[in-house]
Write a protein that holds these residues in place. Structure first.
Motif, PDB file in Angstrom:
ATOM      1  N   VAL A 282     -33.966  13.437  23.017  1.00 17.09           N
ATOM      2  CA  VAL A 282     -32.921  13.474  24.072  1.00 17.09           C
ATOM      3  C   VAL A 282     -31.709  13.053  23.750  1.00 17.09           C
ATOM      4  CG1 VAL A 282     -32.535  12.316  26.437  1.00 17.09           C
ATOM      5  CG2 VAL A 282     -34.947  13.209  26.194  1.00 17.09           C
ATOM      6  N   VAL A 283     -31.857  12.022  22.899  1.00 14.36           N
ATOM      7  CA  VAL A 283     -30.527  11.412  22.538  1.00 14.36           C
ATOM      8  C   VAL A 283     -29.699  12.110  21.523  1.00 14.36           C
ATOM      9  CG1 VAL A 283     -29.449   9.254  20.998  1.00 14.36           C
ATOM     10  CG2 VAL A 283     -31.261   8.779  22.761  1.00 14.36           C
ATOM     11  N   SER A 284     -30.571  12.959  20.890  1.00 13.69           N
ATOM     12  CA  SER A 284     -29.964  13.687  19.613  1.00 13.69           C
ATOM     13  C   SER A 284     -29.244  14.798  20.409  1.00 13.69           C
ATOM     14  CB  SER A 284     -30.999  14.444  18.760  1.00 13.69           C
ATOM     15  OG  SER A 284     -30.601  15.202  17.786  1.00 13.69           O
ATOM     16  N   VAL A 285     -29.958  15.351  21.590  1.00 15.31           N
ATOM     17  CA  VAL A 285     -29.508  16.568  22.299  1.00 15.31           C
ATOM     18  C   VAL A 285     -28.048  16.260  23.047  1.00 15.31           C
ATOM     19  CG1 VAL A 285     -29.699  18.382  24.154  1.00 15.31           C
ATOM     20  CG2 VAL A 285     -31.350  17.903  22.395  1.00 15.31           C
ATOM     21  N   VAL A 286     -28.407  15.080  23.830  1.00 17.57           N
ATOM     22  CA  VAL A 286     -27.032  14.565  24.424  1.00 17.57           C
ATOM     23  C   VAL A 286     -25.931  14.073  23.278  1.00 17.57           C
ATOM     24  CG1 VAL A 286     -26.063  12.672  25.972  1.00 17.57           C
ATOM     25  CG2 VAL A 286     -28.313  13.807  26.332  1.00 17.57           C
ATOM     26  N   GLY A 287     -26.227  13.668  22.446  1.00 13.79           N
ATOM     27  CA  GLY A 287     -24.974  13.281  21.324  1.00 13.79           C
ATOM     28  C   GLY A 287     -24.524  14.503  20.868  1.00 13.79           C
ATOM     29  N   ASN A 288     -25.204  15.361  20.436  1.00 13.02           N
ATOM     30  CA  ASN A 288     -24.555  16.489  19.537  1.00 13.02           C
ATOM     31  C   ASN A 288     -24.032  17.458  20.635  1.00 13.02           C
ATOM     32  OD1 ASN A 288     -25.320  16.618  16.596  1.00 13.02           O
ATOM     33  ND2 ASN A 288     -27.124  16.120  17.580  1.00 13.02           N
ATOM     34  N   LEU A 289     -24.513  17.643  21.647  1.00 18.81           N
ATOM     35  CA  LEU A 289     -24.086  18.500  22.806  1.00 18.81           C
ATOM     36  C   LEU A 289     -22.810  17.685  23.343  1.00 18.81           C
ATOM     37  CD1 LEU A 289     -24.647  21.259  24.351  1.00 18.81           C
ATOM     38  CD2 LEU A 289     -25.687  19.988  25.911  1.00 18.81           C
ATOM     39  N   GLY A 290     -22.803  16.736  23.438  1.00 15.83           N
ATOM     40  CA  GLY A 290     -21.425  15.969  24.126  1.00 15.83           C
ATOM     41  C   GLY A 290     -20.392  15.850  22.910  1.00 15.83           C
ATOM     42  N   LEU A 291     -20.612  15.933  21.698  1.00 15.00           N
ATOM     43  CA  LEU A 291     -19.600  15.905  20.649  1.00 15.00           C
ATOM     44  C   LEU A 291     -18.955  17.586  20.563  1.00 15.00           C
ATOM     45  CD1 LEU A 291     -18.401  13.977  18.684  1.00 15.00           C
ATOM     46  CD2 LEU A 291     -20.177  14.581  16.823  1.00 15.00           C
ATOM     47  N   ILE A 292     -19.957  18.363  20.639  1.00 12.25           N
ATOM     48  CA  ILE A 292     -19.238  19.815  20.820  1.00 12.25           C
ATOM     49  C   ILE A 292     -18.488  20.110  22.093  1.00 12.25           C
ATOM     50  CG2 ILE A 292     -20.445  22.181  21.394  1.00 12.25           C
ATOM     51  CD1 ILE A 292     -22.873  21.407  19.665  1.00 12.25           C
ATOM     52  N   VAL A 293     -19.055  19.525  23.146  1.00 13.61           N
ATOM     53  CA  VAL A 293     -17.950  19.817  24.496  1.00 13.61           C
ATOM     54  C   VAL A 293     -16.714  19.179  24.323  1.00 13.61           C
ATOM     55  CG1 VAL A 293     -17.871  19.019  26.968  1.00 13.61           C
ATOM     56  CG2 VAL A 293     -20.161  20.044  26.105  1.00 13.61           C
ATOM     57  N   LEU A 294     -16.719  17.738  23.609  1.00 13.56           N
ATOM     58  CA  LEU A 294     -15.499  16.990  23.463  1.00 13.56           C
ATOM     59  C   LEU A 294     -14.410  17.608  22.408  1.00 13.56           C
ATOM     60  CD1 LEU A 294     -16.479  13.214  22.824  1.00 13.56           C
ATOM     61  CD2 LEU A 294     -15.200  14.549  24.851  1.00 13.56           C
ATOM     62  N   ILE A 295     -15.056  18.384  21.318  1.00 15.81           N
ATOM     63  CA  ILE A 295     -14.262  19.203  20.385  1.00 15.81           C
ATOM     64  C   ILE A 295     -13.657  20.451  21.092  1.00 15.81           C
ATOM     65  CG2 ILE A 295     -14.058  20.436  18.399  1.00 15.81           C
ATOM     66  CD1 ILE A 295     -16.442  18.377  17.311  1.00 15.81           C
ATOM     67  N   VAL A 296     -14.458  20.912  21.985  1.00 17.51           N
ATOM     68  CA  VAL A 296     -14.041  22.409  22.588  1.00 17.51           C
ATOM     69  C   VAL A 296     -13.046  21.981  23.603  1.00 17.51           C
ATOM     70  CG1 VAL A 296     -14.717  24.325  24.068  1.00 17.51           C
ATOM     71  CG2 VAL A 296     -16.238  23.578  22.099  1.00 17.51           C
ATOM     72  N   LEU A 297     -13.091  20.919  24.396  1.00 20.95           N
ATOM     73  CA  LEU A 297     -12.128  20.975  25.459  1.00 20.95           C
ATOM     74  C   LEU A 297     -10.916  19.948  25.009  1.00 20.95           C
ATOM     75  CD1 LEU A 297     -14.490  19.491  28.437  1.00 20.95           C
ATOM     76  CD2 LEU A 297     -13.675  21.914  27.994  1.00 20.95           C
ATOM     77  N   ASN A 298     -10.696  19.485  23.861  1.00 20.50           N
ATOM     78  CA  ASN A 298      -9.575  18.757  23.333  1.00 20.50           C
ATOM     79  C   ASN A 298      -8.883  19.360  22.252  1.00 20.50           C
ATOM     80  OD1 ASN A 298      -9.785  15.837  24.889  1.00 20.50           O
ATOM     81  ND2 ASN A 298     -11.794  16.336  24.670  1.00 20.50           N
ATOM     82  N   PRO A 299      -7.592  19.850  22.727  1.00 22.08           N
ATOM     83  CA  PRO A 299      -6.973  20.682  21.827  1.00 22.08           C
ATOM     84  C   PRO A 299      -6.413  19.679  20.593  1.00 22.08           C
ATOM     85  CG  PRO A 299      -6.003  21.253  23.851  1.00 22.08           C
ATOM     86  CD  PRO A 299      -7.181  19.806  24.038  1.00 22.08           C
ATOM     87  N   HIS A 300      -6.502  18.447  20.710  1.00 22.80           N
ATOM     88  CA  HIS A 300      -5.995  17.493  19.413  1.00 22.80           C
ATOM     89  C   HIS A 300      -7.036  17.433  18.507  1.00 22.80           C
ATOM     90  CE1 HIS A 300      -8.122  14.494  21.802  1.00 22.80           C
ATOM     91  NE2 HIS A 300      -7.946  13.594  20.475  1.00 22.80           N
ATOM     92  N   LEU A 301      -8.277  17.864  19.006  1.00 26.34           N
ATOM     93  CA  LEU A 301      -9.363  17.721  18.130  1.00 26.34           C
ATOM     94  C   LEU A 301      -9.588  19.318  17.326  1.00 26.34           C
ATOM     95  CD1 LEU A 301     -12.276  15.639  19.963  1.00 26.34           C
ATOM     96  CD2 LEU A 301     -10.491  14.781  18.332  1.00 26.34           C
ATOM     97  N   HIS A 302      -8.622  20.068  17.609  1.00 23.79           N
ATOM     98  CA  HIS A 302      -8.952  21.582  17.047  1.00 23.79           C
ATOM     99  C   HIS A 302      -8.227  21.485  15.595  1.00 23.79           C
ATOM    100  CE1 HIS A 302      -9.483  23.542  21.224  1.00 23.79           C
ATOM    101  NE2 HIS A 302     -10.300  22.390  20.866  1.00 23.79           N
TER     102      HIS A 302
END
Length: 309
Positions: free
Chosen positions: A36-56
């Motif tokens: 559960v921690v693995s899914v939440v952590g990796n999915l959360g990081l994916i969402v953050l990178i997609v939603l924040n242009p300064h991480l592109h």
């Protein structure tokens, strides 16, 4: 055993991590929590990178691919492992080969993604003036295509050689997943070709990235030590320290697993695979984000948008 006595095995039984009944339930909840921690952590990081242009940027582009890979291959392994803690874990031959292919594909991908990330850090720290050219969008895309192509070719080689084997009466895999060594032990035909494939594919996809990583980080550390500013050295070490930790965990476990003496215990195999199939995907999001100010800023911005909209 003659060919006349060979029976075609349609399904396997995965023995799991342990056969001790008193450990089954605690281990089930432990690994469920890790998953559960693995899914939440990796999915959360994916969402953050997609939603924040300064991480592109190239750095986070490869981190996105790393999180995607970790999410995929932990999902290939852990749910099936959890089944083994609560009931007899029966897997069909087709499912077993599919799991083997997926596992090999994503593990090889991770080898090259970590290598690409090391090259990105080398370009950023050692060749900062040429960074935009060295890590252009086109080059990053080509590197990504190369990563997944190497994963596909390696997985096809392993799975194809395994499909050529004949499995006899024994169908009990002393493992929690369909990995190459325990499957080879069940074969009643020669596994010499398979062992050659393992040696070649693992050699190419582990030794070459390992050497590349060693050279890259040696040059990076040499460059960092030449920085006169203590603050500059601290920032550079902070950036690369997380990468070195993740690489050490992953490649250390893989090297131990596939380049160990043949007399090594099966329990040792299981423990080593846990490090890079289950613990690695859980730890990576934390390793790359705990001391990462860009990720912290992205998280705060994302949470504020969700709260005030």
């Amino acid at each position: 055993m003659t060919l006349g006595n060979v029976s075609s095995v349609k399904e396997f039984i995965l023995l799991g991590l342990t056969q001790q009944p008193e450990l089954q339930l605690p281990l089930f909840f432990l690994f469920l929590g890790i998953y559960v921690v693995s899914v939440v952590g990796n999915l959360g990081l994916i969402v953050l990178i997609v939603l924040n242009p300064h991480l592109h940027t190239p750095m986070y582009y490869f981190l996105f691919n790393l999180s995607f890979t970790d999410l995929c291959y932990s999902t290939v392994i852990t749910p099936r492992m959890l089944v083994g803690f609560v009931k007899q874990n029966i897997i069909s031959h087709a499912e077993c080969m599919t799991q083997l292919f997926s596992f090999c594909f994503f593990v090889i991908d991770e080898c090259y993604i970590l290598t690409a990330m090391a090259y990105d850090r080398y370009a950023a720290i050692c060749k900062p003036l040429l960074y935009q050219v060295t890590m252009s969008h086109q080059i990053c895309l080509l590197m990504t295509v190369g990563v997944y192509m190497m994963g596909f070719v390696g997985a096809m080689a392993h799975t194809g050689s395994m499909l050529s084997l004949t499995f006899c009466e024994g169908n009990i895999i002393n493992h929690y997943m369909c990995d190459i060594p325990p499957l080879q032990k069940l074969s009643c035909t020669s596994t010499s070709i398979n062992e050659l494939v393992v040696f070649t594919v693992v050699g190419v996809n582990v030794i070459i990235p390992t050497l590349t990583l060693f050279v890259s980080y040696t040059l990076i550390l040499s460059n960092i030590l030449s920085i006169h500013s203590a603050e500059g050295r601290s920032k550079a070490f902070s950036t690369c320290g997380s990468y070195i930790i993740a690489v050490s965990i992953f490649f250390g476990a893989v090297l131990f697993m596939y380049f160990k003496p043949s007399s090594a215990s099966v329990d040792g195999d299981k423990v080593s695979t846990i490090f890079y199939t289950i613990l690695g995907p859980m730890l990576n999001p934390f390793i790359y984000s705990i001391r990462n100010k860009d990720v912290h800023v992205a998280l705060r911005r994302t949470l504020k948008k969700r709260i005030f909209t």
